[in-house]
Design a protein around this motif. Structure first.
Motif, PDB file in Angstrom:
ATOM      1  N   LEU A 179       0.901  -1.347  -0.271  1.00 57.00           N
ATOM      2  CA  LEU A 179       0.065  -0.032   0.066  1.00 57.00           C
ATOM      3  C   LEU A 179       1.043   1.246   0.000  1.00 57.00           C
ATOM      4  CD1 LEU A 179      -2.588  -0.978   2.601  1.00 57.00           C
ATOM      5  CD2 LEU A 179      -2.882  -1.059   0.123  1.00 57.00           C
ATOM      6  N   GLN A 180       2.274   1.032   0.374  1.00 53.08           N
ATOM      7  CA  GLN A 180       3.146   2.174   0.428  1.00 53.08           C
ATOM      8  C   GLN A 180       2.471   3.111   1.437  1.00 53.08           C
ATOM      9  OE1 GLN A 180       6.420   3.149  -1.412  1.00 53.08           O
ATOM     10  NE2 GLN A 180       6.108   0.921  -1.126  1.00 53.08           N
ATOM     11  N   LYS A 181       2.277   2.840   2.674  1.00 49.05           N
ATOM     12  CA  LYS A 181       2.021   3.704   3.530  1.00 49.05           C
ATOM     13  C   LYS A 181       1.978   3.064   4.933  1.00 49.05           C
ATOM     14  CE  LYS A 181      -3.127   2.960   3.715  1.00 49.05           C
ATOM     15  NZ  LYS A 181      -4.531   3.423   3.643  1.00 49.05           N
ATOM     16  N   THR A 182       1.772   3.596   6.090  1.00 47.43           N
ATOM     17  CA  THR A 182       1.813   3.185   7.441  1.00 47.43           C
ATOM     18  C   THR A 182       0.688   2.821   7.840  1.00 47.43           C
ATOM     19  OG1 THR A 182       3.781   4.607   8.007  1.00 47.43           O
ATOM     20  CG2 THR A 182       2.585   3.936   9.799  1.00 47.43           C
ATOM     21  N   VAL A 183       0.596   1.464   8.325  1.00 42.32           N
ATOM     22  CA  VAL A 183      -0.701   0.800   8.828  1.00 42.32           C
ATOM     23  C   VAL A 183      -0.559   0.056  10.171  1.00 42.32           C
ATOM     24  CG1 VAL A 183      -1.448   0.448   6.305  1.00 42.32           C
ATOM     25  CG2 VAL A 183      -0.232  -1.461   7.671  1.00 42.32           C
ATOM     26  N   LEU A 184      -1.462  -0.428  10.731  1.00 45.16           N
ATOM     27  CA  LEU A 184      -1.393  -0.998  11.995  1.00 45.16           C
ATOM     28  C   LEU A 184      -0.779  -2.223  11.801  1.00 45.16           C
ATOM     29  CD1 LEU A 184      -2.598  -1.360  14.727  1.00 45.16           C
ATOM     30  CD2 LEU A 184      -4.386  -2.842  13.674  1.00 45.16           C
ATOM     31  N   GLY A 185      -0.018  -2.594  12.640  1.00 43.72           N
ATOM     32  CA  GLY A 185       1.098  -3.829  12.649  1.00 43.72           C
ATOM     33  C   GLY A 185       0.194  -4.864  13.538  1.00 43.72           C
ATOM     34  N   ARG A 186       0.326  -6.126  12.982  1.00 48.25           N
ATOM     35  CA  ARG A 186      -0.326  -7.141  14.088  1.00 48.25           C
ATOM     36  C   ARG A 186       0.453  -8.572  13.833  1.00 48.25           C
ATOM     37  NH1 ARG A 186      -6.121  -7.859  12.118  1.00 48.25           N
ATOM     38  NH2 ARG A 186      -6.259  -5.572  11.413  1.00 48.25           N
ATOM     39  N   ILE A 187       1.158  -8.635  12.840  1.00 48.77           N
ATOM     40  CA  ILE A 187       2.110 -10.060  12.971  1.00 48.77           C
ATOM     41  C   ILE A 187       3.493  -9.820  13.312  1.00 48.77           C
ATOM     42  CG2 ILE A 187       2.613 -11.925  11.195  1.00 48.77           C
ATOM     43  CD1 ILE A 187      -0.266 -11.374  11.144  1.00 48.77           C
ATOM     44  N   GLY A 188       3.950 -10.979  13.932  1.00 45.95           N
ATOM     45  CA  GLY A 188       5.345 -10.999  14.251  1.00 45.95           C
ATOM     46  C   GLY A 188       5.590 -10.662  15.870  1.00 45.95           C
ATOM     47  N   TRP A 189       6.902 -10.772  16.236  1.00 43.93           N
ATOM     48  CA  TRP A 189       7.086 -10.604  17.579  1.00 43.93           C
ATOM     49  C   TRP A 189       6.924  -9.049  18.261  1.00 43.93           C
ATOM     50  CZ3 TRP A 189       7.304 -14.854  20.541  1.00 43.93           C
ATOM     51  CH2 TRP A 189       7.689 -15.677  20.206  1.00 43.93           C
ATOM     52  N   LYS A 190       6.993  -8.351  17.322  1.00 44.18           N
ATOM     53  CA  LYS A 190       6.777  -6.887  17.767  1.00 44.18           C
ATOM     54  C   LYS A 190       5.587  -6.184  16.917  1.00 44.18           C
ATOM     55  CE  LYS A 190      11.133  -5.854  19.842  1.00 44.18           C
ATOM     56  NZ  LYS A 190      11.292  -4.753  20.939  1.00 44.18           N
ATOM     57  N   ALA A 191       4.904  -7.141  16.488  1.00 40.63           N
ATOM     58  CA  ALA A 191       3.705  -6.629  15.569  1.00 40.63           C
ATOM     59  C   ALA A 191       4.337  -5.770  14.491  1.00 40.63           C
ATOM     60  CB  ALA A 191       2.580  -5.974  16.206  1.00 40.63           C
ATOM     61  N   ASN A 192       5.281  -6.250  13.906  1.00 44.39           N
ATOM     62  CA  ASN A 192       6.278  -5.416  13.137  1.00 44.39           C
ATOM     63  C   ASN A 192       5.910  -5.630  11.551  1.00 44.39           C
ATOM     64  OD1 ASN A 192       7.376  -7.748  14.196  1.00 44.39           O
ATOM     65  ND2 ASN A 192       8.998  -7.629  12.607  1.00 44.39           N
ATOM     66  N   GLN A 193       4.772  -6.485  11.192  1.00 46.76           N
ATOM     67  CA  GLN A 193       4.366  -6.826   9.860  1.00 46.76           C
ATOM     68  C   GLN A 193       2.930  -6.590   9.799  1.00 46.76           C
ATOM     69  OE1 GLN A 193       6.212  -6.877   7.256  1.00 46.76           O
ATOM     70  NE2 GLN A 193       8.151  -8.026   7.789  1.00 46.76           N
ATOM     71  N   PRO A 194       2.459  -6.020   8.645  1.00 53.88           N
ATOM     72  CA  PRO A 194       1.065  -5.695   8.786  1.00 53.88           C
ATOM     73  C   PRO A 194       0.324  -6.804   8.351  1.00 53.88           C
ATOM     74  CG  PRO A 194       2.068  -4.716   6.663  1.00 53.88           C
ATOM     75  CD  PRO A 194       3.147  -5.393   7.732  1.00 53.88           C
ATOM     76  N   THR A 195       0.584  -7.879   7.323  1.00 50.93           N
ATOM     77  CA  THR A 195      -0.124  -8.949   6.882  1.00 50.93           C
ATOM     78  C   THR A 195       0.914  -9.996   6.913  1.00 50.93           C
ATOM     79  OG1 THR A 195       0.757  -8.126   4.384  1.00 50.93           O
ATOM     80  CG2 THR A 195      -1.440  -7.214   5.476  1.00 50.93           C
ATOM     81  N   THR A 196      -0.072 -11.212   6.567  1.00 51.66           N
ATOM     82  CA  THR A 196       0.570 -12.511   6.533  1.00 51.66           C
ATOM     83  C   THR A 196       1.396 -12.293   5.086  1.00 51.66           C
ATOM     84  OG1 THR A 196      -0.963 -13.485   7.658  1.00 51.66           O
ATOM     85  CG2 THR A 196       0.462 -15.113   6.277  1.00 51.66           C
ATOM     86  N   LEU A 197       1.158 -11.896   4.246  1.00 49.28           N
ATOM     87  CA  LEU A 197       1.380 -11.789   2.748  1.00 49.28           C
ATOM     88  C   LEU A 197       2.952 -11.235   2.857  1.00 49.28           C
ATOM     89  CD1 LEU A 197      -1.016 -11.432  -0.026  1.00 49.28           C
ATOM     90  CD2 LEU A 197       0.761 -13.282   0.163  1.00 49.28           C
TER      91      LEU A 197
END
Lengths: 447, 464
Positions: B245-263
């Protein structure tokens, strides 16, 4: 009649069981007590949940664990039934032992051809070596239907299978490679880098491989295949490695190290196949334990056939390639003989089910299924033949058949074969259930 | 509106409105729900329990699931290879396959039986932030230590892990011991890293239930954001860069919620861990001074090493892995443990219940009531667990609440019990005892409880 009553009582207690196959010790029961499992609606697991609270009798005699005790009364089996089952298990073990023994003998015979080739590398001796390679896999392929139950072939550790038949192979890790533009890199691979591994020995290769992670990517049948054929660089057809790759003073560097690698790879195959063979010899502990627990053995036997049919041959070897459309997404990608081996695999499944091996036509699993459900046995036999015919009908070579649109002849035939093998795997699950055994057709093999 | 008022509307339950004493055990008196993942649950207690597909897949989806599984477990090899669909490994890498670190869709142990690193890797960065707001990579080594490389390319360096036993006592005088890790990297093959290099050890977590976590609406996650309450527990979201998306969004995946999506997590792991480039991250990870790395052949010609078809199949595979159902729902000890889990304050962060929305890749993931035991938010876990390495808005001592579903099957699936972000905890009790910071009160409630209560709590966690 009394036995039926026992089973019904067990079922009415709402126990739901699942187990994992654990080698010769067989199924381990884990009981869950919960009253509502209607949400358990996953395909495969539904078939697997042989001890479900179903009242429709979908899984007759569903308590596989009870049969594991070897107590005739508990499992709903007469002593005649048990005797028949035991005979089938013993015949299976005997045939499989012979299959591995023949595989070792094949590999030793192959080694003499390789030695002759390395002593005098010419196109003629290379052709003889290639022919012998294909021949050397004939018996091994017949045993592949006995994988996926943590038997001697793929119990991990030591996971002999990963050393014997792993795929894909890391070509550039072994030898020189040619890129898509036709540029040859003669600096790649263990063969061309004595500074990385001075003496090419099986232990040296094993240690080096461990430094890059734990996966086996440089040994086994396909390493040998690569060293004989070379990379398959054309869209269609095998690799065209010249015999001069092994000629001292020939155009390619390090012919002596290449020859050493080839010999070591064959020795490694002999060594690992021998270990598997030895585990199946009549007095070996694995074989003795296997034959002692008939229910566990039959569970493993059906598991192997079901998973190899559906998950491995149908899904991993055919469906994945069908999806990817990669021409060389095939196990014999260097020799382009993949369809020969897939046919052998399918015939091996048939032999195992029927209790046949070579000239021996012993008591087969089919006889047990026939006794329990004649129609199912007939259907399964027909399905096995359908799968074989479907594989035979795929036009060779595989890399040609896999390409094109979904309505091209090759892809239609490949799709038919993978569908047939999928159906066959599910039928093995039903056949096991007919014998009161619970197997998990859809579990992927442990990595 | 207060946080709890929002929650009451959302959940129609007091769960999560921590406040300790205000919450009674009665809140969990209703029969527990065995369907941890709602309709995306499968009852399975075997070694295969993390590897089931969700129900109701179409034939095409089932095909994608199988294809995804095949790619997930397949080894990548050096380019150029005859198997051009599977080449392009590295040149620098941590693993040859997804399943190396996520064995059986679970978590591989940190070390292999031969002692080498297996499920553990080391993130790197230097002070400051990258342009996208993320960690500032070391100019030479990037943002991850790759301890392996293809032949003739030097690896980044050699990590070393040492443990020292740190004794402690439960409230009843029973001894315990925690192993405190120290991490050191030497053998740097491309010169010394920058001054101020920060190292974050991380193990590969299990990949179950990702489709559900991704389907929880953003509003529901943000509804649990709050400043520190009486117990010192807060909850903050991470905001991370979405490369698609080329923008900052909510993080939810990873040890620090450092990824936005599984993909995106999948694409990042392919390029970072295996060295496989794809359309989202088309550039390899060799930096300008890594000559041999830069000159190594890349795979997949003419496509990306990871084609979009394969990438999406792996993403779909992980999003459609079912969650194993909860066991022992009528076991009094487990139920007692569940009540204690709430009373101790664990549920302040390990939120028992979330809901998925209508946007998901498969029908059974939609509009489900699920029990992941996470709020997907960041919490300060204290200095003992801190990695000291910020990751987007996560500080060096914040970690995302780890989902607990399936935790009781880890031993069965992966034959070990190493927990926490770096696998230092040898079992659930040690993992709890490592909790600090915002979780210090909850940890002390556990530590000071009597042996019977402690074992009941563990019994509950084993049932998940």
């Amino acid at each position: 009649m009394i036995l039926t009553f026992v089973i019904k009582k067990v079922m009415n207690s709402n126990r739901v069981c699942a187990f994992r196959s654990s080698g010769p010790k067989g199924p381990q029961m884990t009981k869950i007590t919960t009253k509502n499992l209607r949400w358990l609606a996953v395909a495969g697991l539904a078939a697997a949940a042989g001890c479900s609270d179903s009242k429709d009798g979908a899984a007759p005699g569903g308590e596989a664990g009870a049969m594991g005790s070897g107590d005739a009364g508990a499992g709903g089996e007469s002593s005649a039934d048990l005797s028949a089952r035991s005979a089938v298990v013993k015949n299976y073990a005997s045939n499989l032992a012979q299959g591995y023994a023949d595989s070792v003998a094949d590999e030793k015979a192959f080694k003499t051809v390789i030695d002759a080739f390395l002593a005098a590398p010419t196109e003629a001796t290379l052709t003889a070596a290639r022919d012998s390679w294909l021949e050397s896999r004939a018996h091994y392929m017949l045993t592949e239907g006995a994988r996926f139950y943590n038997g001697p072939i793929d119990d991990d550790p030591p996971n002999h299978e990963a050393v014997i038949n792993s795929w894909p192979l890391d070509e550039a890790y072994i030898d020189y490679t040619t890129d898509a533009q036709g540029v040859v890199d003669e600096t790649s691979g263990v063969v061309n880098n004595p500074d990385i591994l001075k003496d090419i020995t099986f232990k040296g290769l094993d240690d080096l491989n461990a430094q890059g992670g734990d996966e086996n990517i440089s040994s086994g049948y396909h390493a040998v295949e690569f060293l004989l054929w070379g990379q398959a660089l054309k869209k269609v057809g095998p690799g065209e490695r010249p015999a001069t790759d092994y000629v001292i003073g020939g155009p390619r560097k390090n012919p002596d190290r290449r020859g050493t690698y080839l010999g070591v790879a064959v020795d490694g195959l002999i060594s690992h196949l021998t270990a598997v063979r030895d585990a199946w010899t009549p007095k070996a502990k694995y074989r003795v334990d296997f034959e002692a627990d008939t229910a566990a053995a039959l569970t493993n036997m059906f598991t192997g056939l079901a998973k190899f049919s559906k998950g491995e041959l149908g899904s991993e070897r055919l469906a994945a390639a069908y999806k990817s459309k990669e021409r060389h997404d095939q196990h014999d990608c260097f020799s382009s003989e993949t369809l020969v081996d897939y046919e052998r695999d399918a015939r091996g499944i048939q032999d195992i089910y029927l209790g046949n091996y070579g000239d021996n036509d012993g008591p087969g699993m089919d006889e047990l299924v026939h006794a329990a459900d004649p129609a199912l046995d007939t259907k399964l036999k027909a399905q096995i033949q359908t799968s074989i015919d479907a594989i035979v009908a795929i036009p060779k070579p595989f890399e040609d058949a896999i390409a094109g649109d979904d309505d091209s002849k090759g892809r239609v035939k490949i799709k038919a074969a993978l569908d047939a093998l999928t159906a066959q795997g599910d039928l093995f699950g039903k056949a096991a259930a007919a014998l009161g055994l619970t197997i998990r057709v859809d579990d992927p093999p442990e990595e | 509106m207060t946080r709890c008022a929002v929650l009451a509307i959302l959940l129609l339950a007091a769960n999560g409105c921590s406040g300790g004493a205000a919450t009674s055990d009665a809140a969990v008196a209703a029969p527990p729900d065995p369907k941890s993942g709602g309709a995306a649950t499968v009852l399975d207690v075997t070694a295969n329990s993390y590897s089931n597909s969700i129900a109701g897949l179409s034939d095409e989806q089932a095909g994608d699931f199988s294809f995804g599984h095949s790619i997930f477990s397949q080894n990548w090899v050096t380019a150029p290879a005859t198997t051009s669909g599977t080449d392009g490994l590295g040149p620098l890498y941590n693993a040859r396959a997804c399943s190396t670190c996520h064995s059986q869709d679970g978590r591989s142990p940190p070390f292999s039986s031969s002692g080498g690193l297996l499920g553990l890797l080391f993130r790197l960065s230097i002070p400051g932030r990258a342009d996208n707001g993320g960690p500032n990579p070391d100019p030479v080594y990037g943002d991850q230590l790759r301890q392996f490389a293809i032949l003739k390319v030097p690896a980044d360096g050699t990590p070393h892990v040492a443990y020292a036993e740190t004794p402690g006592k439960y409230g009843d005088g029973t001894d315990f011991s925690l192993q405190t890790p120290t991490y050191n990297i030497d053998g740097w093959n491309y010169g010394k890293p920058s001054a101020g290099l920060m190292i974050s050890p991380r193990t590969g977590p299990s990949v179950i239930g990702l489709g559900l976590l991704e389907a929880v609406p953003e509003e529901e996650i943000l509804a649990h954001v709050h400043p520190p309450d009486a117990d010192g527990v807060s909850g903050v979201p991470n905001h991370v860069w979405d490369a698609a998306l080329q923008k900052t969004v909510l993080g939810r995946i990873g040890w620090k919620a450092n990824q936005p999506t599984t993909l995106q997590q999948t694409a990042a792991a392919f390029v970072g861990d295996i060295g496989i480039t794809g359309s989202l991250f088309p550039t390899g990870t060799c930096t300008s001074t890594m000559t041999a790395c830069l000159h190594a052949a890349s795979g997949g010609d003419p496509d990306f090493e990871l084609t979009d078809d394969r990438w999406k199949a792996v993403g779909f595979y992980m999003k459609s892995l079912a969650v194993p159902g909860r066991r022992d729902i009528d076991d009094p000890r487990a139920l007692q443990g569940e009540a204690l889990f709430q009373r101790f304050g664990c549920t302040s962060c390990h939120l028992p219940t979330l809901h998925t929305g209508a946007d998901a890749v498969a029908d059974v993931l939609k509009n489900q009531t699920i029990h992941p035991y996470t709020d997907l938010l960041l919490h300060d876990m204290g200095p003992d667990l801190a990695d000291g390495r910020p990751d987007f808005e996560a500080t060096g001592s914040q970690w995302r609440t780890t989902p607990l579903w399936g935790i009781g099957l880890l031993q069965t699936v992966n034959h070990h019990a190493f927990l926490l972000h770096d696998g230092r905890a040898r079992g659930v009790a040690e993992a709890i005892l490592w909790h600090g910071g915002e979780a210090a009160t909850a940890r002390e409630n556990f530590r000071l409880a009597d042996a019977s209560e402690r074992s009941a709590l563990l019994k509950f966690l084993e049932s998940l």
